[in-house]
Design a protein around this motif. Structure first.
Motif, mmCIF file in Angstrom:
data_model
loop_
_atom_site.group_PDB
_atom_site.id
_atom_site.type_symbol
_atom_site.label_atom_id
_atom_site.label_comp_id
_atom_site.label_asym_id
_atom_site.label_seq_id
_atom_site.Cartn_x
_atom_site.Cartn_y
_atom_site.Cartn_z
ATOM 1 N N ALA A 18 0.838 -1.200 0.000
ATOM 2 C CA ALA A 18 0.000 0.000 0.000
ATOM 3 C C ALA A 18 0.875 1.252 0.000
ATOM 4 N N VAL A 19 1.952 1.237 0.782
ATOM 5 C CA VAL A 19 2.899 2.360 0.802
ATOM 6 C C VAL A 19 3.518 2.532 -0.582
ATOM 7 N N PHE A 20 3.973 1.441 -1.180
ATOM 8 C CA PHE A 20 4.605 1.513 -2.502
ATOM 9 C C PHE A 20 3.627 2.054 -3.542
ATOM 10 N N ASP A 21 2.365 1.642 -3.470
ATOM 11 C CA ASP A 21 1.358 2.134 -4.417
ATOM 12 C C ASP A 21 1.207 3.648 -4.325
ATOM 13 N N VAL A 22 1.144 4.163 -3.096
ATOM 14 C CA VAL A 22 0.998 5.606 -2.917
ATOM 15 C C VAL A 22 2.239 6.329 -3.421
ATOM 16 N N VAL A 23 3.411 5.842 -3.052
ATOM 17 C CA VAL A 23 4.658 6.495 -3.461
ATOM 18 C C VAL A 23 4.797 6.488 -4.981
ATOM 19 N N GLU A 24 4.392 5.417 -5.631
ATOM 20 C CA GLU A 24 4.448 5.363 -7.093
ATOM 21 C C GLU A 24 3.542 6.406 -7.741
ATOM 22 N N SER A 25 2.517 6.850 -7.030
ATOM 23 C CA SER A 25 1.590 7.820 -7.613
ATOM 24 C C SER A 25 2.024 9.271 -7.416
#
Length: 103
Positions: A18-25
């Motif tokens: 979930a953290v990686f998804d947000v950071v990728e955005s």
């Protein structure tokens, strides 16, 4: 943009994802803070830092800063170089979050 969750996923691997998804955005040339990412995921800023330090090399980790716009000391030189390459203005080792902060 990802909507905030009511609570964090139970599985630590799911929290990391979930953290990686947000950071990728986070768009190039923009930055966010550990706290802002954490609010979107439903965890605290330290949990965001832990996710990024343990497995965030594949995402634009350099776009996540401390609440005061500074970099974490162990990665400061590399992070500032990556941000400068994206055109993020840095003055005195600090990014103006009001100018380039996300979300």
């Amino acid at each position: 943009m990802r909507e905030p969750v009511d609570r964090a996923p139970a599985d630590p691997a799911d929290v990391d994802e979930a953290v990686f998804d947000v950071v990728e955005s986070i768009p190039p040339g923009r930055v966010s803070t550990y706290g802002a990412v954490g609010r979107l995921v439903g965890v605290g800023p330290r949990r965001v830092a832990r996710a990024l330090s343990s497995g965030g090399a594949a995402v634009p980790w350099h776009r996540v800063l401390r609440a005061d716009g500074t970099c974490a000391e162990p990665v400061r030189v590399r992070q500032l170089a990556l941000l400068a390459a994206e055109g993020v203005p840095v003055r005195g080792g600090r990014v103006d979050l009001a100018a380039v902060g996300w979300p």
